[in-house]
Design an enzyme around this catalytic site. Structure first.
Site, mmCIF file in Angstrom:
data_model
loop_
_atom_site.group_PDB
_atom_site.id
_atom_site.type_symbol
_atom_site.label_atom_id
_atom_site.label_comp_id
_atom_site.label_asym_id
_atom_site.label_seq_id
_atom_site.Cartn_x
_atom_site.Cartn_y
_atom_site.Cartn_z
ATOM 1 N N CYS A 199 -4.006 2.502 1.810
ATOM 2 C CA CYS A 199 -3.007 2.410 1.932
ATOM 3 C C CYS A 199 -1.851 3.239 2.869
ATOM 4 O O CYS A 199 -2.702 4.427 2.333
ATOM 5 C CB CYS A 199 -2.225 2.386 0.928
ATOM 6 N N CYS B 10 0.601 -0.849 7.507
ATOM 7 C CA CYS B 10 0.375 -1.580 6.250
ATOM 8 C C CYS B 10 -0.552 -2.055 5.946
ATOM 9 O O CYS B 10 -1.057 -3.569 6.702
ATOM 10 C CB CYS B 10 1.679 -2.637 6.301
HETATM 11 N N1 DGL Z 1 1.566 0.820 3.189
HETATM 12 C C1 DGL Z 1 1.083 -0.291 2.205
HETATM 13 C C2 DGL Z 1 0.014 -0.034 2.944
HETATM 14 O O1 DGL Z 1 -0.515 0.500 3.440
HETATM 15 C C3 DGL Z 1 2.199 -0.627 1.597
HETATM 16 C C4 DGL Z 1 2.876 0.212 0.259
HETATM 17 C C5 DGL Z 1 3.732 -0.964 -0.427
HETATM 18 O O2 DGL Z 1 4.539 -0.561 0.264
HETATM 19 O O3 DGL Z 1 3.034 -0.927 -1.440
HETATM 20 O O4 DGL Z 1 -0.268 -0.673 1.995
#
Ligand code: DGL
Length: 270
Positions: free
Chosen positions: A184, A70
């Site tokens: 993301c 993440c």
């Molecule tokens: N999947 C996550 C990222 O890579 C976070 C997305 C979220 O929860 O807003 O930033």
């Protein structure tokens, strides 16, 4: 012991899928904090507080290493988590492997899309400047608020998702970027749709990058690698199991075998 993989929700499955493909022998434990997803526009301090409650869960479940799959958690909380848990567990982020890949594969103009927290933190640009201070990198960053919520609903994707994506990508097309980093892990789940909208742009996804870097890391840290059990097991935990999650997890993992069981991670956040 296992390799832990942590995301706010389903996004980290894009990374887990690549890890399992490149390093299939290992045992993995995935945790998505679906109770609090999306992290992208939440107070960074809150995200760090949640992460501090979640890390002990990985330790209890016998993980010896956690990958932050993440970008938002990496941007908001990685250094604080590493500092707090350094003596107990190794924690690796997703941004440094991506920055190293970008430096090794130079482009004329780099576009980066991510959540508001990731983009506002400027973590990609700071990291690129930190690793290679003399290199002038031409980049343009763009937050895509609202996109994670739509991706979490899964296919068939809503009109709203297409509208958010198109307006986000239009700004990058104007800037004439020649590569686009999906900063993301949720966006990585819809890499094909993004490529269709930007057919001439090279799309950089993070799964294979993370897998290559992890393999190299474990080769350098054999003491840690030797602790990881090799039975190709996968455990999937979420802090809230939503109605469509079982379908979506199998869909995003491209799992055609027996469907994987989802377990509720009981973590006290109060
Ligand atoms: N999947 C996550 C990222 O890579 C976070 C997305 C979220 O929860 O807003 O930033």
């Amino acid at each position: 012991m296992k390799i832990g993989v942590f995301d706010s929700g389903l996004g980290g499955l894009s990374i887990l899928k690549s890890l399992k493909k490149s390093l299939p022998q290992y045992d993995y434990l995935y945790l998505g904090d679906s109770l609090h997803v999306p992290y992208g526009d939440k107070d960074p301090e809150k995200i760090t507080t949640w992460a501090k409650k979640i890390i002990p869960f990985f330790i209890e479940k016998n993980c010896c290493l956690i990958i932050f799959a993440c970008n938002t958690i990496t941007a908001t909380s990685l250094s604080q988590i590493q500092e707090k848990f350094d003596h107990q567990i190794k924690v690796l982020g997703i941004i440094r492997p991506t920055s190293e890949f970008l430096l090794a594969n130079p482009a004329r103009k780099i576009g980066i899309i991510g959540t508001t927290n990731t983009i506002v933190s400027n973590i990609f640009t700071h990291d690129l400047e930190k690793i290679s201070p003399k290199k002038r990198i031409n980049y343009h960053q763009q937050a895509c608020p609202g996109l994670v919520e739509e991706i979490e609903k899964g296919p068939p994707y809503s009109k709203k998702m297409k509208t958010i994506l198109s307006s986000c990508l239009a700004l990058l097309t104007e800037k004439k970027v020649d590569v686009l980093v999906l900063g993301c892990t949720h966006y990585n789940l819809i890499a094909d749709q993004i490529q269709t909208l930007l057919p001439k742009t090279k799309i950089i996804t993070q799964g294979d990058i993370a897998a290559q870097k992890l393999a190299a890391y474990l080769n350098r840290h054999l003491d840690l690698a030797q602790k990881i059990t090799c039975q190709s097991k996968l455990e999937l935990y979420f802090t809230k199991i939503k109605v469509n999650y079982s379908f979506l997890v199998n869909f995003f993992l491209d799992n055609r075998e027996q469907s994987v069981e989802l377990k509720l991670a009981k973590i006290n956040f109060s």
